[in-house]
Design a protein around this motif. Sequence first.
Motif, short mmCIF file in Angstrom:
data_model
loop_
_atom_site.label_atom_id
_atom_site.label_comp_id
_atom_site.label_asym_id
_atom_site.label_seq_id
_atom_site.Cartn_x
_atom_site.Cartn_y
_atom_site.Cartn_z
N GLY A 1 0.81 -1.21 0.00
CA GLY A 1 0.00 0.00 0.00
C GLY A 1 0.84 1.26 0.00
O GLY A 1 1.76 1.40 0.80
N GLY A 2 0.54 2.16 -0.92
CA GLY A 2 1.31 3.39 -1.07
C GLY A 2 0.61 4.61 -0.50
O GLY A 2 0.88 5.73 -0.92
N GLY A 3 -0.28 4.40 0.46
CA GLY A 3 -0.96 5.53 1.10
C GLY A 3 -0.03 6.22 2.09
O GLY A 3 1.19 6.05 2.06
N VAL A 4 -0.60 6.97 2.99
CA VAL A 4 0.18 7.75 3.95
C VAL A 4 1.08 6.85 4.80
O VAL A 4 2.27 7.11 4.95
CB VAL A 4 -0.77 8.58 4.87
N VAL A 5 0.53 5.78 5.32
CA VAL A 5 1.31 4.88 6.18
C VAL A 5 2.41 4.19 5.37
O VAL A 5 3.56 4.08 5.82
CB VAL A 5 0.39 3.85 6.87
N SER B 1 10.78 -2.25 -0.90
CA SER B 1 9.89 -2.50 -2.04
C SER B 1 8.48 -2.18 -1.61
O SER B 1 8.02 -2.65 -0.56
CB SER B 1 9.96 -3.96 -2.47
N LEU B 2 7.77 -1.39 -2.42
CA LEU B 2 6.39 -1.03 -2.11
C LEU B 2 5.49 -1.63 -3.18
O LEU B 2 5.74 -1.47 -4.36
CB LEU B 2 6.23 0.49 -2.06
N ILE B 3 4.46 -2.32 -2.73
CA ILE B 3 3.51 -2.98 -3.63
C ILE B 3 2.17 -2.25 -3.52
O ILE B 3 1.67 -2.03 -2.42
CB ILE B 3 3.33 -4.45 -3.23
N ASP B 4 1.61 -1.87 -4.68
CA ASP B 4 0.34 -1.16 -4.67
C ASP B 4 -0.47 -1.57 -5.89
O ASP B 4 0.07 -2.11 -6.85
CB ASP B 4 0.57 0.36 -4.67
N GLU C 1 7.58 7.21 -7.52
CA GLU C 1 8.80 7.28 -8.32
C GLU C 1 9.34 8.71 -8.32
O GLU C 1 10.55 8.92 -8.18
CB GLU C 1 8.53 6.82 -9.74
N ASP C 2 8.45 9.69 -8.46
CA ASP C 2 8.87 11.09 -8.42
C ASP C 2 9.49 11.45 -7.08
O ASP C 2 10.47 12.18 -7.01
CB ASP C 2 7.69 12.02 -8.69
N GLU C 3 8.91 10.91 -6.01
CA GLU C 3 9.36 11.26 -4.67
C GLU C 3 10.64 10.53 -4.25
O GLU C 3 11.52 11.12 -3.64
CB GLU C 3 8.25 10.93 -3.66
N PHE C 4 10.75 9.24 -4.60
CA PHE C 4 11.86 8.43 -4.09
C PHE C 4 12.88 8.01 -5.14
O PHE C 4 13.96 7.54 -4.79
CB PHE C 4 11.32 7.18 -3.40
N GLY C 5 12.53 8.12 -6.41
CA GLY C 5 13.46 7.71 -7.46
C GLY C 5 13.85 6.25 -7.33
O GLY C 5 13.02 5.39 -7.09
N ASP C 6 15.14 5.99 -7.45
CA ASP C 6 15.65 4.61 -7.40
C ASP C 6 15.85 4.08 -5.99
O ASP C 6 16.29 2.95 -5.80
CB ASP C 6 16.97 4.51 -8.16
N ARG D 1 9.25 -0.20 -6.77
CA ARG D 1 7.79 -0.08 -6.80
C ARG D 1 7.23 -1.20 -7.68
O ARG D 1 7.70 -1.41 -8.79
CB ARG D 1 7.39 1.29 -7.37
N LEU D 2 6.24 -1.90 -7.15
CA LEU D 2 5.64 -3.02 -7.86
C LEU D 2 4.14 -2.82 -7.93
O LEU D 2 3.50 -2.53 -6.92
CB LEU D 2 5.94 -4.34 -7.14
N MET D 3 3.60 -3.00 -9.13
CA MET D 3 2.14 -2.91 -9.28
C MET D 3 1.57 -4.32 -9.22
O MET D 3 2.11 -5.25 -9.80
CB MET D 3 1.78 -2.25 -10.60
#
Length: 57
Positions: A5-9, A25-28, A38-43, A47-49
């Motif tokens: 989940g890529g929300g606030v938490v 790794s963030l899964i959303d 990606e804009d905020e954290f770059g490499d 990030r996984l969809m």
Amino acid sequence: MRIIGGGVVGRNGGKMGIGVGGDVSLIDVKGEGLGQLEDEFGDEMKRLMCNPVKMGD
């Protein structure tokens, strides 16, 4: 560190993980949210969809 989940938490957890030098790794399910991450954290963060069906496997 795996975050679901890529929300606030999820974002805050990712920031903390990166801050302590973790492999994050963030899964959303929302593609537009992953683009913002990606804009905020770059490499620094992978990030996984995923879709709800895959999450149940």
